[in-house]
Design a protein around this motif. Structure first.
Motif, PDB file in Angstrom:
ATOM      1  N   ASN A  75       0.846  -1.195   0.000  1.00 24.40           N
ATOM      2  CA  ASN A  75       0.000   0.000   0.000  1.00 24.40           C
ATOM      3  C   ASN A  75       0.881   1.245   0.000  1.00 24.40           C
ATOM      4  N   ALA A  76       0.619   2.161  -0.920  1.00 27.50           N
ATOM      5  CA  ALA A  76       1.464   3.338  -1.108  1.00 27.50           C
ATOM      6  C   ALA A  76       1.516   4.258   0.110  1.00 27.50           C
ATOM      7  N   ASP A  77       0.463   4.288   0.919  1.00 29.55           N
ATOM      8  CA  ASP A  77       0.434   5.210   2.055  1.00 29.55           C
ATOM      9  C   ASP A  77       1.040   4.636   3.330  1.00 29.55           C
ATOM     10  N   VAL A  78       1.561   3.422   3.257  1.00 30.00           N
ATOM     11  CA  VAL A  78       2.162   2.774   4.424  1.00 30.00           C
ATOM     12  C   VAL A  78       3.632   3.149   4.526  1.00 30.00           C
ATOM     13  N   SER A  79       4.063   3.496   5.745  1.00 27.56           N
ATOM     14  CA  SER A  79       5.464   3.876   5.950  1.00 27.56           C
ATOM     15  C   SER A  79       6.184   2.987   6.962  1.00 27.56           C
ATOM     16  N   ILE A  80       5.464   2.078   7.610  1.00 29.56           N
ATOM     17  CA  ILE A  80       6.111   1.182   8.578  1.00 29.56           C
ATOM     18  C   ILE A  80       5.492  -0.204   8.439  1.00 29.56           C
ATOM     19  N   GLY A  81       6.356  -1.197   8.305  1.00 28.47           N
ATOM     20  CA  GLY A  81       5.884  -2.562   8.111  1.00 28.47           C
ATOM     21  C   GLY A  81       6.009  -3.399   9.370  1.00 28.47           C
ATOM     22  N   PRO A  82       5.922  -4.714   9.210  1.00 32.63           N
ATOM     23  CA  PRO A  82       5.969  -5.602  10.371  1.00 32.63           C
ATOM     24  C   PRO A  82       7.401  -5.918  10.791  1.00 32.63           C
ATOM     25  N   LEU A 107       6.999   8.863  24.677  1.00 36.88           N
ATOM     26  CA  LEU A 107       6.443  10.028  24.006  1.00 36.88           C
ATOM     27  C   LEU A 107       5.380   9.661  22.982  1.00 36.88           C
ATOM     28  N   THR A 108       5.502   8.489  22.387  1.00 38.22           N
ATOM     29  CA  THR A 108       4.498   8.001  21.448  1.00 38.22           C
ATOM     30  C   THR A 108       4.744   6.525  21.191  1.00 38.22           C
ATOM     31  N   GLY A 109       3.702   5.815  20.795  1.00 39.61           N
ATOM     32  CA  GLY A 109       3.829   4.388  20.482  1.00 39.61           C
ATOM     33  C   GLY A 109       3.855   3.542  21.733  1.00 39.61           C
ATOM     34  N   GLY A 110       4.707   2.505  21.692  1.00 45.49           N
ATOM     35  CA  GLY A 110       4.891   1.666  22.866  1.00 45.49           C
ATOM     36  C   GLY A 110       3.966   0.477  22.980  1.00 45.49           C
ATOM     37  N   GLN A 111       3.390   0.025  21.871  1.00 48.87           N
ATOM     38  CA  GLN A 111       2.515  -1.142  21.959  1.00 48.87           C
ATOM     39  C   GLN A 111       2.456  -1.875  20.615  1.00 48.87           C
ATOM     40  N   ARG A 112       2.068  -3.128  20.710  1.00 47.41           N
ATOM     41  CA  ARG A 112       1.841  -3.920  19.503  1.00 47.41           C
ATOM     42  C   ARG A 112       0.589  -3.383  18.823  1.00 47.41           C
ATOM     43  N   LEU A 113       0.597  -3.341  17.502  1.00 46.63           N
ATOM     44  CA  LEU A 113      -0.547  -2.868  16.741  1.00 46.63           C
ATOM     45  C   LEU A 113      -1.396  -4.054  16.302  1.00 46.63           C
ATOM     46  N   THR A 114      -2.694  -3.974  16.567  1.00 45.90           N
ATOM     47  CA  THR A 114      -3.582  -5.095  16.228  1.00 45.90           C
ATOM     48  C   THR A 114      -4.843  -4.656  15.473  1.00 45.90           C
ATOM     49  N   GLU A 115      -5.098  -3.363  15.359  1.00 48.17           N
ATOM     50  CA  GLU A 115      -6.317  -2.903  14.703  1.00 48.17           C
ATOM     51  C   GLU A 115      -6.212  -3.021  13.180  1.00 48.17           C
ATOM     52  N   LYS A 120      -2.762  -9.870  12.293  1.00 51.47           N
ATOM     53  CA  LYS A 120      -2.323 -11.017  11.500  1.00 51.47           C
ATOM     54  C   LYS A 120      -0.823 -10.963  11.201  1.00 51.47           C
ATOM     55  N   GLY A 121      -0.186  -9.885  11.612  1.00 50.89           N
ATOM     56  CA  GLY A 121       1.258  -9.729  11.400  1.00 50.89           C
ATOM     57  C   GLY A 121       1.939  -9.353  12.700  1.00 50.89           C
ATOM     58  N   PHE A 122       3.188  -8.953  12.587  1.00 42.49           N
ATOM     59  CA  PHE A 122       4.003  -8.642  13.765  1.00 42.49           C
ATOM     60  C   PHE A 122       4.314  -7.143  13.791  1.00 42.49           C
ATOM     61  N   PHE A 123       3.285  -6.350  13.977  1.00 42.34           N
ATOM     62  CA  PHE A 123       3.409  -4.899  13.905  1.00 42.34           C
ATOM     63  C   PHE A 123       3.575  -4.297  15.292  1.00 42.34           C
ATOM     64  N   TYR A 124       4.528  -3.381  15.400  1.00 40.44           N
ATOM     65  CA  TYR A 124       4.752  -2.648  16.644  1.00 40.44           C
ATOM     66  C   TYR A 124       4.741  -1.172  16.291  1.00 40.44           C
ATOM     67  N   ALA A 125       4.073  -0.388  17.100  1.00 43.83           N
ATOM     68  CA  ALA A 125       3.936   1.043  16.827  1.00 43.83           C
ATOM     69  C   ALA A 125       5.298   1.727  16.812  1.00 43.83           C
ATOM     70  N   PRO A 126       5.526   2.616  15.860  1.00 41.40           N
ATOM     71  CA  PRO A 126       6.745   3.432  15.911  1.00 41.40           C
ATOM     72  C   PRO A 126       6.755   4.170  17.246  1.00 41.40           C
ATOM     73  N   THR A 127       7.852   4.073  17.949  1.00 46.17           N
ATOM     74  CA  THR A 127       7.915   4.491  19.347  1.00 46.17           C
ATOM     75  C   THR A 127       9.068   5.454  19.579  1.00 46.17           C
ATOM     76  N   ILE A 128       8.844   6.412  20.460  1.00 46.30           N
ATOM     77  CA  ILE A 128       9.907   7.316  20.893  1.00 46.30           C
ATOM     78  C   ILE A 128       9.968   7.281  22.412  1.00 46.30           C
TER      79      ILE A 128
END
Length: 156
Positions: A75-82, A107-115, A120-128
């Motif tokens: 997807n063209a609008d995606v900037s972070i993968g699994p 400051l931001t992020g800090g959790q696994r992404l599931t929404e 179905k993948g191994f996504f983690y929020a970009p975190t600071i």
């Protein structure tokens, strides 16, 4: 004598000196730190920012990271993968939780992404993280994930 280049475990430092433009530095860091979801040998693991530049640097970095969208690279609008595996997600999450439990600021992020199907993948929020100290796992161990941790210094 032969010329060689070696990667000798420098923990990939990123240094923002007192005369640097903090906004420009944050832009550069956001591009290299989150490259391939932080799973690249050149991804900085320790970010040293002169204390005078820390606030504007973190503000710009957070602004950029908050706009990152996780998902399929098709997807063209995606900037972070699994991440590569569930163990990788667990390692990143352990390091983030350890840092926060020891006084680091999330400051931001800090959790696994599931929404939206990301479960179905191994996504983690970009975190600071800020306020990382040497007693934290993330300071001593390679993260190999989408976590930027900044240290404010005035040593240079």
């Amino acid at each position: 004598m032969k010329r060689i280049s070696l990667e000798l475990g420098g923990h990939a430092p990123f240094i923002v000196c007192p005369d640097a433009d903090p906004v420009y530095a944050a832009k550069g860091l956001s591009l290299v730190k989150f490259l391939n979801t932080g799973q690249a040998c050149i991804s900085p693991n320790r970010i040293y920012v002169h204390r005078d530049k820390l606030e504007p640097f973190l503000s710009e970095l957070k602004n950029r990271v908050d706009r990152m969208k996780a998902g399929s690279g098709l997807n063209a609008d995606v900037s972070i993968g699994p991440l590569i595996s569930s163990k990788a997600v667990e390692k990143v999450d352990l390091q983030v939780r350890d840092a926060v439990n020891k006084g680091g600021q999330l400051l931001t992020g800090g959790q696994r992404l599931t929404e939206d199907g990301l479960d179905k993948g191994f996504f983690y929020a970009p975190t600071i993280l800020s306020g990382v100290t040497s007693d934290m796992l993330i300071y001593r161990e390679e993260t190999f994930g989408p976590v930027a941790n900044a240290h404010g210094h005035s040593l240079f």
